[in-house]
Design a protein around this motif. Structure first.
Motif, PDB file in Angstrom:
ATOM      1  N   PHE A  66       0.694  -1.373  -0.116  1.00 55.57           N
ATOM      2  CA  PHE A  66      -0.142  -0.052  -0.509  1.00 55.57           C
ATOM      3  C   PHE A  66       0.893   1.371   0.044  1.00 55.57           C
ATOM      4  N   TYR A  67       1.063   1.879  -1.014  1.00 58.58           N
ATOM      5  CA  TYR A  67       1.476   2.749  -0.915  1.00 58.58           C
ATOM      6  C   TYR A  67       1.143   4.201  -1.442  1.00 58.58           C
ATOM      7  N   ARG A  68      -0.073   3.998  -1.010  1.00 53.56           N
ATOM      8  CA  ARG A  68      -1.063   6.162  -1.500  1.00 53.56           C
ATOM      9  C   ARG A  68      -2.021   6.334  -0.278  1.00 53.56           C
ATOM     10  N   ILE A  85      -6.787   3.686   0.433  1.00 53.62           N
ATOM     11  CA  ILE A  85      -5.889   3.227   0.874  1.00 53.62           C
ATOM     12  C   ILE A  85      -5.462   2.631  -0.672  1.00 53.62           C
ATOM     13  N   GLN A  86      -4.334   2.697  -1.206  1.00 55.42           N
ATOM     14  CA  GLN A  86      -4.043   2.376  -2.520  1.00 55.42           C
ATOM     15  C   GLN A  86      -2.537   1.299  -2.700  1.00 55.42           C
ATOM     16  N   PHE A 135      -7.258   0.605  -4.442  1.00 59.06           N
ATOM     17  CA  PHE A 135      -7.857   0.958  -3.456  1.00 59.06           C
ATOM     18  C   PHE A 135      -9.342   0.505  -2.807  1.00 59.06           C
ATOM     19  N   ILE A 136      -9.721   0.898  -1.756  1.00 64.39           N
ATOM     20  CA  ILE A 136     -10.548   0.534  -0.574  1.00 64.39           C
ATOM     21  C   ILE A 136     -10.798   1.910  -0.026  1.00 64.39           C
ATOM     22  N   CYS A 137     -11.921   2.156   0.253  1.00 65.49           N
ATOM     23  CA  CYS A 137     -12.733   3.373   0.599  1.00 65.49           C
ATOM     24  C   CYS A 137     -12.867   2.591   1.932  1.00 65.49           C
ATOM     25  N   LEU A 138     -12.718   4.568   2.505  1.00 64.82           N
ATOM     26  CA  LEU A 138     -12.695   4.281   3.839  1.00 64.82           C
ATOM     27  C   LEU A 138     -13.840   6.006   3.991  1.00 64.82           C
ATOM     28  N   PRO A 186       6.092   2.808   2.564  1.00 66.81           N
ATOM     29  CA  PRO A 186       4.817   1.958   1.983  1.00 66.81           C
ATOM     30  C   PRO A 186       4.556   1.645   3.269  1.00 66.81           C
ATOM     31  N   VAL A 187       3.587   0.138   3.197  1.00 70.61           N
ATOM     32  CA  VAL A 187       3.766  -0.631   4.286  1.00 70.61           C
ATOM     33  C   VAL A 187       3.110  -1.634   3.656  1.00 70.61           C
TER      34      VAL A 187
END
Length: 195
Positions: A66-68, A85-86, A135-138, A186-187
């Motif tokens: 995950f970098y963005r 998160i992307q 990406f995952i929406c928050l 980045p994660v």
């Protein structure tokens, strides 16, 4: 009669054990900060799900990241705000990323999957250019849906599943240090596997 019921029960249990665990495919995004389980919706977004699962099966997401991150503080004040998160291969494996062919775009108008809290979707430039980046929406992000304000072309993004376990991990990732929309560092995503 009792033996017959026992036999039927045994056969039913064996059939259940041989079948899939879920109606829809589930994947697990294994990260340094914990695991995220996502249910995918092939009935609604068949092309997107098939492409994503092909990347999972090929092992492309091993040692990705995950970098963005987009949050309310790191976007221009005049822009439609988004929280997400992307991740993907863009930074960790550009050689593979650059060889992938764009996936035909499945809009939210076609699929009915809206960008609600926990929904996973493909990142893209023009429609049909999405590949391995997701990406995952928050929170709810209606600007990412068909007709939404986050794309000048109004085609939105291709949503294809939803987090069913691990939103606490998504939030933990979201709150990591960032600089100009990039996680610093980045994660790590150790792998994405199909359950």
């Amino acid at each position: 009669m009792r033996n017959r019921h026992l036999l039927i029960l045994t056969i039913a249990l064996l059939m259940a054990a041989c079948g899939t665990k879920y109606k829809n495919p589930h994947i697990e995004i294994q990260t340094k900060l914990g695991d995220i389980e996502v249910e995918l919706y092939p009935d609604q977004a068949p092309t997107t799900v098939a492409a994503f699962l092909s990347y999972v099966k090929a092992g492309y997401y091993k040692n990705s990241s995950f970098y963005r991150v987009l949050n309310s503080d790191n976007q221009p004040s005049n822009a439609e705000k988004a929280e997400l998160i992307q991740g993907g291969l863009y930074r960790s494996n550009p050689k593979v990323h650059d060889t992938l062919t764009g996936i035909p775009h499945e809009t939210t108008r076609q699929t009915g999957i809206q960008h609600k809290n926990g929904v996973i979707s493909l990142a893209r430039l023009a429609p049909g250019t999405a590949t391995s980046e997701f990406f995952i929406c928050l929170g709810d992000q209606p600007g990412f849906d068909y007709g939404g304000e986050n794309n000048a072309d109004k085609q939105g993004y291709a949503a294809f599943g939803k987090v069913v376990k691990g939103m606490d991990v998504v939030n933990k990732i979201y709150n990591q240090p960032e600089d100009n929309q990039s996680f610093d560092p980045p994660v790590p995503i150790f792998d994405i596997i199909q359950l």
